[in-house]
Motif scaffolding. Sequence first.
Motif, PDB file in Angstrom:
ATOM      1  N   GLU A 154     -13.741  33.220 -19.071  1.00 18.98           N
ATOM      2  CA  GLU A 154     -14.797  33.267 -17.760  1.00 18.98           C
ATOM      3  C   GLU A 154     -13.953  33.074 -16.689  1.00 18.98           C
ATOM      4  N   ASN A 155     -13.101  33.242 -16.529  1.00 19.06           N
ATOM      5  CA  ASN A 155     -11.818  33.105 -15.683  1.00 19.06           C
ATOM      6  C   ASN A 155     -10.887  33.943 -15.199  1.00 19.06           C
ATOM      7  N   PHE A 156      -9.848  34.259 -16.327  1.00 19.26           N
ATOM      8  CA  PHE A 156      -9.072  35.538 -16.514  1.00 19.26           C
ATOM      9  C   PHE A 156      -9.331  36.785 -16.402  1.00 19.26           C
ATOM     10  N   PRO A 157      -9.571  38.015 -16.218  1.00 22.57           N
ATOM     11  CA  PRO A 157      -9.260  39.292 -16.836  1.00 22.57           C
ATOM     12  C   PRO A 157      -8.095  39.484 -17.777  1.00 22.57           C
ATOM     13  N   LEU A 158      -8.811  40.496 -18.780  1.00 21.08           N
ATOM     14  CA  LEU A 158      -8.899  40.368 -20.580  1.00 21.08           C
ATOM     15  C   LEU A 158      -9.048  42.231 -20.488  1.00 21.08           C
ATOM     16  N   ASP A 159      -8.452  42.609 -21.608  1.00 25.15           N
ATOM     17  CA  ASP A 159      -8.659  43.943 -21.883  1.00 25.15           C
ATOM     18  C   ASP A 159      -9.338  44.249 -23.680  1.00 25.15           C
ATOM     19  N   ALA A 160      -9.658  42.631 -24.080  1.00 22.68           N
ATOM     20  CA  ALA A 160      -9.701  42.577 -25.196  1.00 22.68           C
ATOM     21  C   ALA A 160      -9.892  40.986 -25.605  1.00 22.68           C
ATOM     22  N   VAL A 161     -10.881  40.422 -26.744  1.00 21.45           N
ATOM     23  CA  VAL A 161     -10.257  39.357 -27.592  1.00 21.45           C
ATOM     24  C   VAL A 161     -10.913  39.653 -29.134  1.00 21.45           C
ATOM     25  N   VAL A 162      -9.930  38.658 -29.426  1.00 20.22           N
ATOM     26  CA  VAL A 162      -9.684  38.787 -30.712  1.00 20.22           C
ATOM     27  C   VAL A 162     -10.283  37.116 -30.568  1.00 20.22           C
ATOM     28  N   LEU A 163     -11.207  37.036 -31.757  1.00 20.77           N
ATOM     29  CA  LEU A 163     -11.958  35.897 -31.648  1.00 20.77           C
ATOM     30  C   LEU A 163     -12.209  35.325 -33.649  1.00 20.77           C
ATOM     31  N   ASP A 164     -12.181  34.013 -33.702  1.00 19.75           N
ATOM     32  CA  ASP A 164     -12.027  33.359 -34.617  1.00 19.75           C
ATOM     33  C   ASP A 164     -13.418  32.906 -34.827  1.00 19.75           C
ATOM     34  N   LEU A 165     -14.002  32.852 -35.814  1.00 19.23           N
ATOM     35  CA  LEU A 165     -15.396  31.886 -35.359  1.00 19.23           C
ATOM     36  C   LEU A 165     -15.640  30.778 -36.346  1.00 19.23           C
ATOM     37  N   GLY A 166     -15.229  30.335 -36.584  1.00 16.37           N
ATOM     38  CA  GLY A 166     -14.754  28.108 -36.977  1.00 16.37           C
ATOM     39  C   GLY A 166     -13.534  28.201 -36.409  1.00 16.37           C
ATOM     40  N   LEU A 167     -13.985  27.790 -35.137  1.00 20.27           N
ATOM     41  CA  LEU A 167     -12.909  27.066 -34.297  1.00 20.27           C
ATOM     42  C   LEU A 167     -13.392  24.972 -33.797  1.00 20.27           C
ATOM     43  N   PRO A 168     -12.578  24.948 -33.321  1.00 18.05           N
ATOM     44  CA  PRO A 168     -13.109  23.511 -33.308  1.00 18.05           C
ATOM     45  C   PRO A 168     -13.286  23.218 -31.158  1.00 18.05           C
ATOM     46  N   GLU A 169     -14.187  22.147 -31.001  1.00 16.11           N
ATOM     47  CA  GLU A 169     -14.669  21.873 -30.046  1.00 16.11           C
ATOM     48  C   GLU A 169     -16.076  22.836 -30.135  1.00 16.11           C
ATOM     49  N   VAL A 179     -16.328  42.056 -21.792  1.00 19.25           N
ATOM     50  CA  VAL A 179     -15.063  42.581 -22.328  1.00 19.25           C
ATOM     51  C   VAL A 179     -14.665  42.965 -23.765  1.00 19.25           C
ATOM     52  N   PRO A 180     -13.925  44.076 -24.765  1.00 17.96           N
ATOM     53  CA  PRO A 180     -14.323  43.832 -25.660  1.00 17.96           C
ATOM     54  C   PRO A 180     -13.979  43.145 -26.878  1.00 17.96           C
ATOM     55  N   VAL A 181     -14.814  42.598 -27.593  1.00 20.35           N
ATOM     56  CA  VAL A 181     -14.469  41.340 -28.399  1.00 20.35           C
ATOM     57  C   VAL A 181     -14.715  41.799 -30.431  1.00 20.35           C
ATOM     58  N   LEU A 182     -12.936  41.608 -31.169  1.00 18.72           N
ATOM     59  CA  LEU A 182     -13.118  41.895 -32.331  1.00 18.72           C
ATOM     60  C   LEU A 182     -13.035  40.075 -33.146  1.00 18.72           C
ATOM     61  N   VAL A 183     -14.133  40.176 -33.685  1.00 21.56           N
ATOM     62  CA  VAL A 183     -14.835  39.141 -34.394  1.00 21.56           C
ATOM     63  C   VAL A 183     -13.755  39.066 -35.808  1.00 21.56           C
ATOM     64  N   LEU A 184     -12.711  37.942 -36.153  1.00 18.66           N
ATOM     65  CA  LEU A 184     -12.074  37.689 -37.203  1.00 18.66           C
ATOM     66  C   LEU A 184     -11.727  36.877 -37.873  1.00 18.66           C
ATOM     67  N   THR A 185     -12.668  36.815 -38.759  1.00 15.99           N
ATOM     68  CA  THR A 185     -13.331  35.748 -39.715  1.00 15.99           C
ATOM     69  C   THR A 185     -12.923  35.471 -41.160  1.00 15.99           C
ATOM     70  N   ALA A 186     -13.345  34.526 -41.792  1.00 17.32           N
ATOM     71  CA  ALA A 186     -13.482  34.535 -43.377  1.00 17.32           C
ATOM     72  C   ALA A 186     -14.700  34.219 -43.281  1.00 17.32           C
ATOM     73  N   ARG A 187     -15.791  34.675 -42.829  1.00 16.79           N
ATOM     74  CA  ARG A 187     -17.327  34.259 -42.700  1.00 16.79           C
ATOM     75  C   ARG A 187     -17.609  35.864 -43.210  1.00 16.79           C
ATOM     76  N   ALA A 188     -17.863  35.888 -44.589  1.00 18.48           N
ATOM     77  CA  ALA A 188     -18.108  37.904 -45.331  1.00 18.48           C
ATOM     78  C   ALA A 188     -19.588  38.636 -45.545  1.00 18.48           C
ATOM     79  N   ARG A 189     -20.182  36.854 -45.293  1.00 20.12           N
ATOM     80  CA  ARG A 189     -21.995  37.545 -45.825  1.00 20.12           C
ATOM     81  C   ARG A 189     -22.294  38.096 -44.197  1.00 20.12           C
ATOM     82  N   TRP A 190     -23.021  39.528 -44.980  1.00 20.22           N
ATOM     83  CA  TRP A 190     -23.990  39.750 -43.588  1.00 20.22           C
ATOM     84  C   TRP A 190     -24.807  39.163 -42.914  1.00 20.22           C
TER      85      TRP A 190
END
Length: 220
Positions: free
Chosen positions: A41-56, A73-84
């Motif tokens: 929300e506060n810094f300019p970014l070109d992309a994000v790699v985002l896990d889903l199972g995060l603390p907090e 910002v473009p977001v690439l989700v990277l996670t172990a959750r493989a269900r549709w």
Amino acid sequence: MKVLLVEDDRALSERLERVLTEAGFTVHAVTDGKEALYVGENFPLDAVVLDLGLPELDGLSVLEQWRRGGHKVPVLVLTARARWSDKLSAFNAGADDYVTKPFEMDEVVVRLRALIRRSTGHVHPELECGPLRLDTHDQRLTVNGETVLLTSHEFRLLSYLMHHRDRVVSRTDIFEHVYDADADRDSNVIDVLMARIRRKLGVPLIHTVRGAGYRLSWEP
């Protein structure tokens, strides 16, 4: 290009950060959802790699809040959750791509480059500006067919200009997208790099826009 890496597995995060840095990205790594939300929300970014199972705060909630706040910002989700159903939830929340663990490191690099190209209006992996060609797959730069060798910082800066061809980018833009957050913004490092890149290119492609910044364009 500056990438926010959000992954709470520290060993995996360190591996990803190393691979992405070697691929030419500037990486800001965090390990929990609340910090990710703040950075996004506060810094300019070109992309994000985002896990889903995060603390907090879980990754899906982070993504939803970014999108509600108008952050594109473009977001690439990277996670172990493989269900549709998990994939559907991520895309409905605003994800641009989805990769399940385990994965190939090179796949993340390729997908990130594609996301960033598309977000800046480029669909082809080879970026062009007059006699200048930048192949984003193998990071090969040529001028009139001849390979030009650049240092890592020179390449990052020129790559940023190439992705924003014909647009004026300010010194602030360059610092925020090319350098780490603790870089000295009062130094003349950009002037030095610009001079070196211009000398190596040997053609007038980088133009100084007085009081505004720089523009990469071909004006034969």
